[in-house]
Design an enzyme around this catalytic site. Sequence first.
Site, PDB file in Angstrom:
ATOM      1  N   HIS A 121       0.769  -1.160  -0.462  1.00 12.11           N
ATOM      2  CA  HIS A 121      -0.204  -0.090  -0.161  1.00 12.11           C
ATOM      3  C   HIS A 121       1.017   1.170   0.318  1.00 12.11           C
ATOM      4  CE1 HIS A 121      -2.676   2.916   1.681  1.00 12.11           C
ATOM      5  NE2 HIS A 121      -3.877   2.392   1.504  1.00 12.11           N
ATOM      6  N   GLN A 201      -4.422  -5.511   7.149  1.00 10.81           N
ATOM      7  CA  GLN A 201      -5.478  -5.842   6.135  1.00 10.81           C
ATOM      8  C   GLN A 201      -5.495  -7.579   7.868  1.00 10.81           C
ATOM      9  OE1 GLN A 201      -7.943  -4.789   4.887  1.00 10.81           O
ATOM     10  NE2 GLN A 201      -6.907  -3.244   3.742  1.00 10.81           N
ATOM     11  N   LYS A 224     -10.797  -0.579  10.671  1.00 12.16           N
ATOM     12  CA  LYS A 224     -10.827  -1.609   9.894  1.00 12.16           C
ATOM     13  C   LYS A 224     -11.528  -2.879  11.157  1.00 12.16           C
ATOM     14  CE  LYS A 224      -7.177  -0.440   6.151  1.00 12.16           C
ATOM     15  NZ  LYS A 224      -8.265   0.561   5.349  1.00 12.16           N
TER      16      LYS A 224
END
Lengths: 406, 147
Positions: A121, A201, A224
Amino acid sequence: MLNEEVRKQFPILDQEVNEHRLVYLDSAATSQKPSSVIHALSEYYEGYNSNVHRGVHTLGTRATEGYEGAREKVKQFINAKNIKEVVFTRGTTTAINTVAHSYARENLSEGDEIVLTKMEHHSNIIPWQQVAKVTGAKLKYIPLQEDGTISLDDVRELVTSKTKIVAMSHVSNVLGTINPIKEVTKIAHDNGAVIVVDGAQSVPHMRVDVQDLDVDFYAFSGHKMCGPTGIGVLYGKQSLLENMEPVEFGGEMIDFVNLYDSTWKELPWKFEGGTPIIAGAIGLGAAIDFLNEIGMENIEKHEEELAKYALEQMETIDDITIYGPKERAGLVTFNLGDVHPHDAATALDSLGIAVRAGHHCAQPLMKELQVAATARASFYLYNSKQDVDQLVEGLRKTKEYFGDVF
Amino acid sequence: MSFNNLDTLYRQVIMDHYKNPRNRGQLEGDHITVEMNNPTCGDRIDLQLKIEDGVVQDAKYEGEGCSISMSSASMMTQVIIGKPVEDAIKISHMFSDMMLGNDADTNEYKIEDLGDIQALQGVSKFPARIKCATLAWKAMEQGVEKE
């Protein structure tokens, strides 16, 4: 698999969007929040909002307990050795930048190397580019294999005694690849390098044990993982954090302040200048309670099954291209024939299905995949096979729609 | 399960410009080039303008992006070729107004007199896609300012 009861705890999901049942498939961008987290935030603001660490009054004490209690929860959740290793930040980006600033700029010089992967990312690329510019260190990229994974042989070849930092995502936000962090960490350490892991993630979706992985730095975001935006965590080994200078100076982080010099508080507070993210931390604490109650193993299993089902179903659609390995985390990145992903995402939205379209903050990876953009459906504990079925039907309809007009 | 409002966005004429782009390619000879991208989504346009005596003599573009951004580029070039630079800017402002849902007509021009671009009116109902539609126009404004 987890059942409908989980979905019911997320009030936002109980709505129609564009006259269809909302199917939220953008959790890799940000997850939805359960009632318990939303309540924790309003309870704080309605019941004990106050600044932390210095007030002698009752509200101040309660706020401090809430804030530091959340740190203890994070410590246990990722199995850090002690709370000194848990620094609250604004999110993953700030956490990685803190390491880049305060560790890398101080410890790297010309001739040193930073090893990244091509699936990172932007937030795990640009801080290192900036470090390289300032220190003269060189960036090296671990290539991607055909299936979107990295090979440990490549890691062994690229990580050498010149390597000072290995920076890598635990799970790719585009490919869903789960990187072998434990093995890479060992290779990094054998060569005298430290490893910095982007866990944005992974932490929301699987059990992460920083001691077992033996990582040096590990960064993740609250929003998240069912928590609020604006809060994240930098985990760092105490021995490393001890020797790092703060990035922000001001209130909250000081020990003594004199006219010409000052000293810092001990860990972790020396990295938390200014009034901290109190509500955010309390919300994150509530999110951790929520995830623990369901169980990270159950969440991981649920998503694994869902991703497998989604892959099977999506592969039956004509002309679809799916990126990433067979074994993956709970997300599927794809392109639907000639339909541009923005057009596909708009069409899906008009069916109540929220997916992401674009470069997913991974432009170098898009180049590697030789596409300008892709669409991505990402799953979380509140998604079901019904959501996948709705997505697949939506994709077929989208293809039909644009097949007709194109 | 049926598409809600999708036809207000994807009008036939938009799809036609996407499939059969007008003025796509490279200009020969002296010209201005503007490259612009939409960093949030990866749409990209490379616009070339030939301006002589304050008039847009020719325009071509290359690029990649969704049907809205590419059809808008195609329609934009069609509208501005042959127009004085001031008018091109005026029309671009009208287009912005149309995207924002404001009254777009000016004294000299009415949107419905400007051919195909009125088909993009529906984009204003899809706020997430307005940036796609305005990319080519922003590139054009930057280009004529260069002149």
